[in-house]
Scaffold this motif. Structure first.
Motif, PDB file in Angstrom:
ATOM      1  N   GLN A   1      -1.760  -0.831  -7.961  1.00 35.61           N
ATOM      2  CA  GLN A   1      -3.633  -0.525  -8.583  1.00 35.61           C
ATOM      3  C   GLN A   1      -3.672   0.782  -7.725  1.00 35.61           C
ATOM      4  N   ASN A   2      -3.867   1.927  -8.260  1.00 36.99           N
ATOM      5  CA  ASN A   2      -4.643   2.844  -7.674  1.00 36.99           C
ATOM      6  C   ASN A   2      -5.541   3.006  -7.573  1.00 36.99           C
ATOM      7  N   ILE A   3      -6.631   2.778  -6.569  1.00 33.75           N
ATOM      8  CA  ILE A   3      -7.714   2.143  -6.250  1.00 33.75           C
ATOM      9  C   ILE A   3      -8.456   3.496  -5.369  1.00 33.75           C
ATOM     10  N   ALA A   4      -7.997   4.893  -5.832  1.00 32.63           N
ATOM     11  CA  ALA A   4      -8.665   6.177  -4.751  1.00 32.63           C
ATOM     12  C   ALA A   4     -10.383   6.013  -5.740  1.00 32.63           C
ATOM     13  N   ASN A   5     -11.226   6.190  -5.052  1.00 33.00           N
ATOM     14  CA  ASN A   5     -12.932   6.609  -5.500  1.00 33.00           C
ATOM     15  C   ASN A   5     -13.465   4.999  -6.365  1.00 33.00           C
ATOM     16  N   ILE A   6     -12.817   4.014  -6.461  1.00 33.39           N
ATOM     17  CA  ILE A   6     -13.483   2.774  -7.228  1.00 33.39           C
ATOM     18  C   ILE A   6     -14.390   1.799  -6.274  1.00 33.39           C
ATOM     19  N   GLY A   7     -14.940   2.147  -5.068  1.00 36.56           N
ATOM     20  CA  GLY A   7     -15.985   2.097  -4.152  1.00 36.56           C
ATOM     21  C   GLY A   7     -15.615   1.076  -3.418  1.00 36.56           C
ATOM     22  N   SER A   8     -15.697   0.643  -2.251  1.00 41.55           N
ATOM     23  CA  SER A   8     -15.678   0.629  -1.313  1.00 41.55           C
ATOM     24  C   SER A   8     -15.965  -1.406  -1.179  1.00 41.55           C
ATOM     25  N   ASP A   9     -16.779  -1.438  -1.620  1.00 38.98           N
ATOM     26  CA  ASP A   9     -17.004  -3.232  -2.393  1.00 38.98           C
ATOM     27  C   ASP A   9     -15.637  -3.403  -3.415  1.00 38.98           C
ATOM     28  N   LYS A  10     -15.289  -2.561  -3.945  1.00 36.40           N
ATOM     29  CA  LYS A  10     -14.747  -3.683  -5.008  1.00 36.40           C
ATOM     30  C   LYS A  10     -13.330  -3.501  -3.709  1.00 36.40           C
ATOM     31  N   VAL A  11     -13.322  -2.377  -3.116  1.00 33.92           N
ATOM     32  CA  VAL A  11     -11.594  -2.751  -2.483  1.00 33.92           C
ATOM     33  C   VAL A  11     -11.406  -4.408  -1.399  1.00 33.92           C
TER      34      VAL A  11
ATOM     35  N   ALA B   1      -7.650  14.992  -3.622  1.00 39.41           N
ATOM     36  CA  ALA B   1      -7.002  14.320  -3.710  1.00 39.41           C
ATOM     37  C   ALA B   1      -5.424  13.680  -3.642  1.00 39.41           C
ATOM     38  N   GLY B   2      -5.310  12.946  -4.693  1.00 41.19           N
ATOM     39  CA  GLY B   2      -3.971  11.822  -4.455  1.00 41.19           C
ATOM     40  C   GLY B   2      -4.198  11.065  -4.775  1.00 41.19           C
ATOM     41  N   GLU B   3      -3.209   9.676  -4.713  1.00 38.46           N
ATOM     42  CA  GLU B   3      -3.515   7.984  -4.565  1.00 38.46           C
ATOM     43  C   GLU B   3      -3.590   7.185  -3.528  1.00 38.46           C
ATOM     44  N   ILE B   4      -4.259   6.469  -4.054  1.00 37.52           N
ATOM     45  CA  ILE B   4      -4.275   4.886  -3.268  1.00 37.52           C
ATOM     46  C   ILE B   4      -3.869   3.911  -3.826  1.00 37.52           C
ATOM     47  N   VAL B   5      -2.776   3.952  -3.881  1.00 33.74           N
ATOM     48  CA  VAL B   5      -1.813   2.670  -5.160  1.00 33.74           C
ATOM     49  C   VAL B   5      -1.930   0.969  -3.761  1.00 33.74           C
TER      50      VAL B   5
ATOM     51  N   LEU C   1      -8.267   9.169   7.444  1.00 34.85           N
ATOM     52  CA  LEU C   1      -7.332   8.311   6.989  1.00 34.85           C
ATOM     53  C   LEU C   1      -8.316   6.635   6.322  1.00 34.85           C
ATOM     54  N   MET C   2      -8.542   5.741   7.252  1.00 34.64           N
ATOM     55  CA  MET C   2      -8.524   4.698   7.524  1.00 34.64           C
ATOM     56  C   MET C   2      -9.576   4.096   6.669  1.00 34.64           C
ATOM     57  N   ARG C   3     -10.727   5.373   6.574  1.00 33.36           N
ATOM     58  CA  ARG C   3     -11.823   4.960   6.092  1.00 33.36           C
ATOM     59  C   ARG C   3     -12.105   5.915   4.289  1.00 33.36           C
ATOM     60  N   ALA C   4     -11.093   6.701   4.190  1.00 33.70           N
ATOM     61  CA  ALA C   4     -10.575   6.773   2.493  1.00 33.70           C
ATOM     62  C   ALA C   4      -9.705   6.042   1.693  1.00 33.70           C
ATOM     63  N   ILE C   5      -8.946   5.120   2.590  1.00 32.17           N
ATOM     64  CA  ILE C   5      -7.914   4.172   1.819  1.00 32.17           C
ATOM     65  C   ILE C   5      -9.132   2.894   1.749  1.00 32.17           C
TER      66      ILE C   5
ATOM     67  N   LEU D   1       0.578  -1.245  -0.124  1.00 34.08           N
ATOM     68  CA  LEU D   1      -0.071  -0.415   0.043  1.00 34.08           C
ATOM     69  C   LEU D   1       1.299   0.986   0.158  1.00 34.08           C
ATOM     70  N   GLU D   2       0.910   2.389  -0.647  1.00 32.12           N
ATOM     71  CA  GLU D   2       1.336   3.323  -0.414  1.00 32.12           C
ATOM     72  C   GLU D   2      -0.089   4.952  -0.856  1.00 32.12           C
TER      73      GLU D   2
END
Length: 239
Positions: free
Chosen positions: A65-75, A57-61, A45-49, A4-5
């Protein structure tokens, strides 16, 4: 190699900016702690991840894979599971039903294997299997919360304030179990107020204030850092 980054992450709620350019990294099979007092942005932070909150703004890799804003179900399907703050179990359901919900996205062929793993870590859950979850003690509910997350077969387990509201002996038990979960090959990101407990199991740690990272380093070094001692650890068990 990093599993995770979090890169320059901002989260805004209306006109209020909660997180400011946050950078956090978790290595494969590593344990990382994010420490700070109430209201500094740890849970955000945890809820954003987990994509419960949207990054502005920014990335959650995660695993490249950048998973920012892809949906909690997919995460969750990707292998990133959270045991949320406040032991958010389904109190009107049984222990069994809670654990079944944790395995919702997994192949049913793995269910018994995963259940046996949870029972090995938390034998009390086997004893309480048919009991209503809300009737258990706070420590038992925390074990169920973590066990439910483990039923999702996480590659990275997010633990939000796992010691909150628990007695010292129960806290020790929970953090001993965190070590065992890591030894079994699961990376862990913990946010905590209990700095001493978190630093005792973490490889690396970050300190948050005002929605930003103000200090970071190897956990054993931070535990000995005079600045951290004076500001957070001096005579207390919590940051």
């Amino acid at each position: 190699m990093s599993i995770l980054e979090v890169k320059n992450l901002d989260v805004r709620m209306g006109v209020q900016q909660i997180l400011r350019a946050v950078n956090v990294k978790v290595e494969e099979n590593g344990v990382v702690a994010v420490l700070g007092s109430n209201g500094v942005g740890k849970t955000t932070l945890m809820r954003a991840i987990s994509n419960i909150y949207q990054a502005t703004a920014g990335e959650i890799v995660f695993q490249g894979q950048n998973i920012a804003n892809i949906g909690s179900d997919k995460v969750v399907k990707l292998g990133l599971c959270q045991a949320p703050e406040g032991r958010q179990i389904f109190s009107n359901m049984t222990v069994e039903e809670n654990l079944i919900l944790g395995a919702y996205h997994q192949d049913k062929a793995h269910f018994q294997e995963d259940l046996d793993r949870v029972f090995d870590l938390f034998p009390i859950l086997k004893d309480r299997f048919q009991q209503q979850a809300g009737a258990m003690s706070g420590g038992e509910q925390q074990m169920l919360c973590i066990g439910r997350a483990l039923m999702g077969r996480p590659k990275l387990l997010l633990l939000d304030e796992p010691s909150l509201g628990l007695a010292p002996l129960v806290i020790k038990c929970i953090f001993d179990l965190i070590v065992r979960i890591r030894e079994a090959g699961t990376a862990i990101l913990i946010v905590e107020q209990n700095a001493k407990a978190a630093l005792s199991v973490a490889d690396y740690a970050y300190i948050m204030e005002g929605g930003a990272i103000i200090m970071e380093g190897p956990a054993d070094e931070l535990a000995r850092d005079n600045r951290l001692e004076a500001a957070y650890l001096g005579g207390h068990t919590h940051v």
